[in-house]
Scaffold this motif. Sequence first.
Motif, PDB file in Angstrom:
ATOM      1  N   ALA A 176       2.561  11.632   1.337  1.00 59.23           N
ATOM      2  CA  ALA A 176       2.482  11.721   2.793  1.00 59.23           C
ATOM      3  C   ALA A 176       1.915  10.442   3.401  1.00 59.23           C
ATOM      4  O   ALA A 176       2.286  10.050   4.505  1.00 59.23           O
ATOM      5  CB  ALA A 176       1.632  12.915   3.202  1.00 59.23           C
ATOM      6  N   GLY A 177       0.991   9.783   2.710  1.00 51.60           N
ATOM      7  CA  GLY A 177       0.345   8.593   3.245  1.00 51.60           C
ATOM      8  C   GLY A 177       1.037   7.326   2.800  1.00 51.60           C
ATOM      9  O   GLY A 177       2.095   7.377   2.176  1.00 51.60           O
ATOM     10  N   PRO A 178       0.448   6.203   3.128  1.00 56.51           N
ATOM     11  CA  PRO A 178      -0.825   6.016   3.835  1.00 56.51           C
ATOM     12  C   PRO A 178      -0.665   6.057   5.350  1.00 56.51           C
ATOM     13  O   PRO A 178       0.447   6.019   5.865  1.00 56.51           O
ATOM     14  CB  PRO A 178      -1.254   4.617   3.379  1.00 56.51           C
ATOM     15  N   ASP A 179      -1.805   6.103   6.028  1.00 58.95           N
ATOM     16  CA  ASP A 179      -1.819   6.022   7.489  1.00 58.95           C
ATOM     17  C   ASP A 179      -1.330   4.643   7.912  1.00 58.95           C
ATOM     18  O   ASP A 179      -1.819   3.619   7.426  1.00 58.95           O
ATOM     19  CB  ASP A 179      -3.251   6.253   7.980  1.00 58.95           C
ATOM     20  N   ASP A 204       0.814  -1.212   0.000  1.00 58.11           N
ATOM     21  CA  ASP A 204       0.000   0.000   0.000  1.00 58.11           C
ATOM     22  C   ASP A 204       0.848   1.262   0.000  1.00 58.11           C
ATOM     23  O   ASP A 204       0.458   2.289  -0.575  1.00 58.11           O
ATOM     24  CB  ASP A 204      -0.946   0.004   1.201  1.00 58.11           C
ATOM     25  N   ALA A 205       2.010   1.214   0.635  1.00 54.63           N
ATOM     26  CA  ALA A 205       2.876   2.390   0.727  1.00 54.63           C
ATOM     27  C   ALA A 205       3.514   2.748  -0.606  1.00 54.63           C
ATOM     28  O   ALA A 205       3.773   3.926  -0.885  1.00 54.63           O
ATOM     29  CB  ALA A 205       3.967   2.159   1.776  1.00 54.63           C
ATOM     30  N   LYS A 244      -6.180  -2.415  -2.558  1.00 56.79           N
ATOM     31  CA  LYS A 244      -5.104  -2.286  -1.584  1.00 56.79           C
ATOM     32  C   LYS A 244      -4.975  -3.592  -0.795  1.00 56.79           C
ATOM     33  O   LYS A 244      -5.895  -4.410  -0.760  1.00 56.79           O
ATOM     34  CB  LYS A 244      -5.387  -1.134  -0.627  1.00 56.79           C
ATOM     35  N   ARG A 291      -1.230   3.393  11.111  1.00 59.31           N
ATOM     36  CA  ARG A 291      -1.674   2.915  12.418  1.00 59.31           C
ATOM     37  C   ARG A 291      -2.358   1.552  12.349  1.00 59.31           C
ATOM     38  O   ARG A 291      -2.331   0.775  13.301  1.00 59.31           O
ATOM     39  CB  ARG A 291      -2.607   3.947  13.058  1.00 59.31           C
ATOM     40  N   LYS A 312       9.512   4.595   1.238  1.00 59.86           N
ATOM     41  CA  LYS A 312       8.881   5.551   0.331  1.00 59.86           C
ATOM     42  C   LYS A 312       9.912   6.464  -0.323  1.00 59.86           C
ATOM     43  O   LYS A 312       9.826   6.759  -1.521  1.00 59.86           O
ATOM     44  CB  LYS A 312       7.829   6.363   1.082  1.00 59.86           C
TER      45      LYS A 312
END
Length: 354
Positions: free
Chosen positions: A308-311, A247-248, A260, A313, A290
């Motif tokens: 900037a993403g992904p999140d 996903d990154a 994803k 967490r 990244k």
Amino acid sequence: MNDGTTTERPEHSQGGTYTVEGQEFVRDANYISTRITRDGEDGYAVEADRYRLIAARACPWANRSIIVRRLLGLEDAISLGMPGPTHDERSWTFDLDPGGKDPELGIERLQEAFFARDPEYPRGITVPAIVDTRDGAVVTNDFAQITLDLSTEWAAHHREGAPRLLPEDPAERDEMDSVMRRVYTEVNNGVYRCGFAGSQEAYDEAYERLFTALDWLEERLTTRRFLLGDAITEADVRLFTTLVRFDAVYHGHFKCNRNKLTEMPALWAYARDLFQLPGFGDTVDFAQIKEHYYVVHTDINPTRIVPAGPDLRGWLDPHGRESLGDDPWGGGTPPGPVRDGEQVAAGHSPLSPA
């Protein structure tokens, strides 16, 4: 379509050089195949504190070797040097180290170790590589064989309780090898075939092959905790380093965007399961990953803008896979805390909050 042309591409430092032949990505799998063995048959004998593993966190092929070294407890036997996440056309560089030099080898570029082995070395300067600290020359950069040899040839230096990553039973080993072959050709290398396809036709074929394999893995992992059953093996290490980047990087940067990883329930839970085990997630640096892909691949991303993403967490969310097997270590034990100097930088992972 194959028009008979061969085009060199610049992404030459992850697991081998490659070309685009007839618009299709082809990885050059020719490596320095010298092995470090117990009997020293190739001229390099297993010996603690003699060799240095050079492995950039950004690279999935190198990440494998970092994970296996940690799972087996080989930190005292084989030191670890880590280049920064980016490189130029010449080589990976040690720009994260004081003075821009590897503290043990005293070199600025990994290229210097390859040239110490062969001043006319003609291929890509790749990671992972194992360097003999006695003369500063590369012993091998054969990433697939390196991790297998860490499990077998280095067994005398394994920590107590190290997991058995290679099955003893011949039938199980055959099954693991079969799974790993498909994972390599269709998934590990498949994302690159999508990302560096030189035509719509080549991309469409690579995309279809990749997601056919991911659907097969989704089904396989619905009923078993790990690829071979209840405990982790080398096969899981090899799949994990692609999934953790999916996903990154691969979903957007390499156009692997049917869905994803987070949208494949079994694979996403499996990836979180591994990430949360000591030895897996604590080796992963999302910021370096990244930066490498989005900065180095200027033909794909000429602006060099890093998303900037992904999140991240969600990597720490409960995975609920204990019901499929309650002993991931196969009777062994998890590795201890990450060694000083080898921790992922603060803020680069949900396991290393700022």
